[in-house]
Design an enzyme around this catalytic site. Structure first.
Site, PDB file in Angstrom:
ATOM      1  N   THR A   1      41.616  38.763  59.438  1.00  0.00           N
ATOM      2  CA  THR A   1      41.460  37.920  58.258  1.00  0.00           C
ATOM      3  C   THR A   1      42.686  38.038  57.366  1.00  0.00           C
ATOM      4  O   THR A   1      43.171  39.139  57.106  1.00  0.00           O
ATOM      5  CB  THR A   1      40.172  38.263  57.475  1.00  0.00           C
ATOM      6  OG1 THR A   1      40.104  37.453  56.311  1.00  0.00           O
ATOM      7  CG2 THR A   1      40.110  39.724  57.094  1.00  0.00           C
TER       8      THR A   1
ATOM      9  N   VAL B   1      35.590  45.121  57.696  1.00  0.00           N
ATOM     10  CA  VAL B   1      36.655  44.199  57.326  1.00  0.00           C
ATOM     11  C   VAL B   1      37.908  44.706  58.038  1.00  0.00           C
ATOM     12  O   VAL B   1      38.380  45.811  57.771  1.00  0.00           O
ATOM     13  CB  VAL B   1      36.868  44.163  55.798  1.00  0.00           C
ATOM     14  CG1 VAL B   1      37.940  43.145  55.436  1.00  0.00           C
ATOM     15  CG2 VAL B   1      35.559  43.854  55.083  1.00  0.00           C
ATOM     16  N   ILE B   2      38.403  43.891  58.959  1.00  0.00           N
ATOM     17  CA  ILE B   2      39.517  44.305  59.808  1.00  0.00           C
ATOM     18  C   ILE B   2      40.739  43.456  59.476  1.00  0.00           C
ATOM     19  O   ILE B   2      40.684  42.227  59.562  1.00  0.00           O
ATOM     20  CB  ILE B   2      39.127  44.187  61.297  1.00  0.00           C
ATOM     21  CG1 ILE B   2      37.899  45.073  61.574  1.00  0.00           C
ATOM     22  CG2 ILE B   2      40.309  44.562  62.198  1.00  0.00           C
ATOM     23  CD1 ILE B   2      37.280  44.899  62.943  1.00  0.00           C
TER      24      ILE B   2
ATOM     25  N   HIS C   1      42.778  37.348  54.272  1.00  0.00           N
ATOM     26  CA  HIS C   1      42.406  37.744  52.908  1.00  0.00           C
ATOM     27  C   HIS C   1      41.703  39.105  52.895  1.00  0.00           C
ATOM     28  O   HIS C   1      40.778  39.347  52.152  1.00  0.00           O
ATOM     29  CB  HIS C   1      41.577  36.657  52.236  1.00  0.00           C
ATOM     30  CG  HIS C   1      40.289  36.309  52.929  1.00  0.00           C
ATOM     31  ND1 HIS C   1      40.216  35.827  54.199  1.00  0.00           N
ATOM     32  CD2 HIS C   1      39.011  36.386  52.492  1.00  0.00           C
ATOM     33  CE1 HIS C   1      38.954  35.617  54.532  1.00  0.00           C
ATOM     34  NE2 HIS C   1      38.194  35.963  53.515  1.00  0.00           N
TER      35      HIS C   1
ATOM     36  N   GLU D   1      29.022  38.734  51.075  1.00  0.00           N
ATOM     37  CA  GLU D   1      27.615  38.428  50.790  1.00  0.00           C
ATOM     38  C   GLU D   1      26.765  39.688  50.618  1.00  0.00           C
ATOM     39  O   GLU D   1      25.619  39.614  50.167  1.00  0.00           O
ATOM     40  CB  GLU D   1      27.027  37.564  51.905  1.00  0.00           C
ATOM     41  CG  GLU D   1      27.581  36.151  51.958  1.00  0.00           C
ATOM     42  CD  GLU D   1      28.999  36.051  52.509  1.00  0.00           C
ATOM     43  OE1 GLU D   1      29.787  35.264  51.939  1.00  0.00           O
ATOM     44  OE2 GLU D   1      29.334  36.766  53.480  1.00  0.00           O
TER      45      GLU D   1
END
EC number: 2.5.1.78
Length: 171
Positions: A88, A83-84, A90, A60
């Site tokens: 996740t 972002v780890i 993806h 976002e």
């Protein structure tokens, strides 16, 4: 031969900075934001010239950056997120798409964007990097805002010279 050179300028006084922060992996993102805002203040950016907005996640971030860029109210923008891989499935999609979107907004709007969306293998790496990356994002935003304004003046100077030449030809 002597060449012209622009010296990096980290003077933040008078600069308007927009920050978009992801809330996913919130402790890391809060650490990024705290370090970033502290460094902006140290560089002379006034608190009233900083707008911090938060979004649910890294995907976002580009849309919020686009809205801030469209407003025309900022000299530079900053993207903060984490972002780890371990959290996740993806990871590559989120990392690649958010990064590409951030870059595209900067180029489309001719506006510097400091990208401090961390991409790490685990929480420990993210925590270890958050403070320095937050500070670095502030420095990048201030330096690039000053650089783009200086380079914009090059074009203005050339336009003024052309106008003067046109006036001389008409006289």
């Amino acid at each position: 031969m002597e060449i012209g050179q622009y010296q990096p300028n980290l003077e933040g006084d008078g600069l308007r900075i927009g920050i978009v922060q992801s809330r996913f992996n919130e402790p890391v993102c809060n650490g990024l934001a705290d370090a970033c805002v502290e460094e902006l203040e140290r560089l002379g950016v006034s608190g009233e010239d900083v707008l911090l907005v938060s979004v649910p996640g890294a995907l976002e971030i580009p849309l919020a950056l686009q809205k801030l860029a469209e407003s025309g109210q900022f000299d530079a923008l900053i993207a903060l997120g984490a972002v780890i891989r371990g959290e996740t499935y993806h990871f590559e999609l989120v990392s690649n798409e958010s990064g590409a979107g951030i870059t595209r907004i900067g180029l489309d709007f001719n506006l510097p964007i400091a990208n401090a969306v961390l991409t790490t293998e685990n929480d420990e790496q993210a925590v270890a990097r958050m403070t320095e990356k937050g500070r670095d994002a502030a420095r990048v935003a201030v330096e690039m805002a000053n650089l783009t304004m200086a380079l914009d003046q090059l074009g203005d100077d050339e336009d003024e010279e052309e106008d003067e030449e046109d006036e001389e030809e008409r006289a």
